[in-house]
Design a protein around this motif. Structure first.
Motif: not given
Length: 65
Positions: A2-7, A10-13, A36-40, A42-50
């Motif tokens: 669910l967290k992954k799909s929320i990210n 957020l990026i799409a919105i 742009i803030m919402i986009l960033m 979402g990107i941050y939340r994905i990148s912190k898991n890598i």
């Protein structure tokens, strides 16, 4: 999962809002910044898991020994 799909949502919105604000005749900068803030976020939340490349190298070195 669910967290992954929320990210991704957020990026799409964020992208849709930013594109909408950019394409209007009277460009509203606050809506553009918000998108742009919402986009960033979402990107941050994905990148912190890598994991970083440095952490992967240490993990590989531990297996060799």
């Amino acid at each position: 999962m669910l967290k992954k799909s929320i990210n991704y949502i957020l990026i799409a919105i964020g992208a849709i809002i930013a594109l909408y604000a950019k394409n209007t005749v009277n460009q509203n900068q606050y809506i553009l910044i918000g998108g742009i803030m919402i986009l960033m976020i979402g990107i941050y939340r994905i990148s912190k898991n890598i994991p970083s490349r440095h952490q992967e190298d240490e993990h590989i070195d531990d297996k060799k020994e």
